[in-house]
Design a protein around this motif. Structure first.
Motif, short mmCIF file in Angstrom:
data_model
loop_
_atom_site.label_atom_id
_atom_site.label_comp_id
_atom_site.label_asym_id
_atom_site.label_seq_id
_atom_site.Cartn_x
_atom_site.Cartn_y
_atom_site.Cartn_z
N VAL A 230 0.85 -1.20 0.00
CA VAL A 230 0.00 0.00 0.00
C VAL A 230 0.88 1.24 0.00
O VAL A 230 1.64 1.47 0.94
CB VAL A 230 -0.97 0.01 1.20
N MET A 231 0.79 2.02 -1.09
CA MET A 231 1.70 3.14 -1.29
C MET A 231 0.98 4.49 -1.30
O MET A 231 1.62 5.51 -1.51
CB MET A 231 2.43 2.98 -2.63
N SER A 232 -0.34 4.50 -1.07
CA SER A 232 -1.08 5.76 -1.21
C SER A 232 -2.43 5.65 -0.52
O SER A 232 -2.95 4.55 -0.30
CB SER A 232 -1.23 6.04 -2.71
N ALA B 280 5.85 8.37 -11.47
CA ALA B 280 4.94 7.58 -10.61
C ALA B 280 5.74 6.85 -9.53
O ALA B 280 5.29 6.75 -8.39
CB ALA B 280 4.13 6.60 -11.47
N LYS B 281 6.93 6.36 -9.89
CA LYS B 281 7.75 5.69 -8.87
C LYS B 281 8.18 6.68 -7.78
O LYS B 281 8.18 6.34 -6.60
CB LYS B 281 8.99 5.06 -9.52
N ARG B 282 8.49 7.89 -8.20
CA ARG B 282 8.87 8.93 -7.22
C ARG B 282 7.67 9.29 -6.36
O ARG B 282 7.77 9.36 -5.12
CB ARG B 282 9.38 10.15 -8.00
N LEU B 283 6.52 9.51 -7.00
CA LEU B 283 5.29 9.86 -6.29
C LEU B 283 4.93 8.83 -5.23
O LEU B 283 4.65 9.17 -4.09
CB LEU B 283 4.15 9.99 -7.31
N PHE B 284 4.93 7.56 -5.62
CA PHE B 284 4.49 6.49 -4.71
C PHE B 284 5.64 5.88 -3.92
O PHE B 284 5.44 4.91 -3.19
CB PHE B 284 3.76 5.40 -5.50
#
Ligand code: NI
Length: 255
Positions: free
Chosen positions: A89-91, A248-252
């Motif tokens: 769970v990343m967000s 997206a990798k940076r965001l999550f």
């Protein structure tokens, strides 16, 4: 081309007949390297976590959509808190405000939006925001609560507001609607903001891009969104896919 679909609903019953085939082999064969499954209520949040635990390339976001917050209780927040402890769970999301349908009263929407933002802060996760016909209220709430880490999913606002989000370090989610005939405003947003702040998304099974508009969407159709962004920004499709994947990798915070 490697693709990160930053917002999908593979728990949806429309995928019941071929979910295992899509997630188990087909999508990865098509270059889909990461999928973020978005929760919309408690059940779909739980289902997303199970999918993310089953398929290594999947991650999960947990939260309750403004349509469904009218049935939330303090216990719902406790369930989301527990789900957020899963490694995949990343967000927190999708959460926000929807004044188009108003399925939940607006004061109730605001209350649970704030509660879920507080949860995201507590568990230190970025937020996935749904905002429809509620641009100013959504922005004001995020600003006054000092939220600076998240994505505005299926962005439908104007470029001026998009710039404000970019200043606050937000990502802007761009999907199939960019390919629609009436997409002038979203085309302007893509022209205007840096590629560094754009992530791509299907919102599948919904919002399939042209030429699949109206059909069931899936992450492999993102090539049509990539093609359109490349055309607007006059860069290669490879650069669009690679940069949005890194964004997206940076965001999550996925390594
Ligand atoms: Ni969605």
């Amino acid at each position: 081309m490697k693709i990160f679909d930053s917002h999908a609903h593979y728990n949806n019953p429309q995928f019941d007949e071929d979910r295992d085939y899509l997630l188990g082999e087909y999508l990865q064969e098509q270059g889909v390297q990461y999928v973020m499954n978005a929760g919309a209520d408690i059940e779909s949040s739980k289902a997303g976590v199970l999918l993310s635990e089953k398929y290594p390339f999947m991650y999960a976001s947990v939260g309750v959509h403004p349509h469904d917050v009218k049935s939330m209780t303090d216990e719902s927040i406790q369930i989301l808190r527990e789900l957020s402890k899963s490694k995949k769970v990343m967000s927190i999301g999708e959460i926000g405000l929807d004044y188009h349908y108003d399925y939940s009263p607006r004061d109730v929407q605001k209350h649970w939006f704030l509660e879920q933002l507080a949860l995201a802060k507590e568990v230190d996760l970025p937020v996935m925001i749904h905002s429809r016909e509620a641009d100013q209220d959504t922005f004001d709430i995020l600003k006054s609560n000092n939220v600076e880490n998240g994505v505005i999913h299926c962005y439908s606002g104007n470029k001026e507001l998009a710039r404000e989000y970019v200043k606050r370090n937000f990502c802007i989610g761009i999907g199939g609607t960019l390919t629609f005939k009436n997409a002038r405003k979203t085309v302007e947003v893509v022209e205007d903001i840096p590629l560094h702040n754009i992530v791509i998304e299907t919102d599948c099974p919904y919002l399939a891009p042209v030429p699949y508009r109206g059909k069931r969407n899936n992450s492999s159709y993102l090539t049509h969104v990539i093609e359109k962004i490349a055309e607007i920004k006059n860069i290669t499709q490879e650069e669009v896919a690679q940069t949005t994947l890194e964004n997206a990798k940076r965001l999550f915070r996925i390594n």
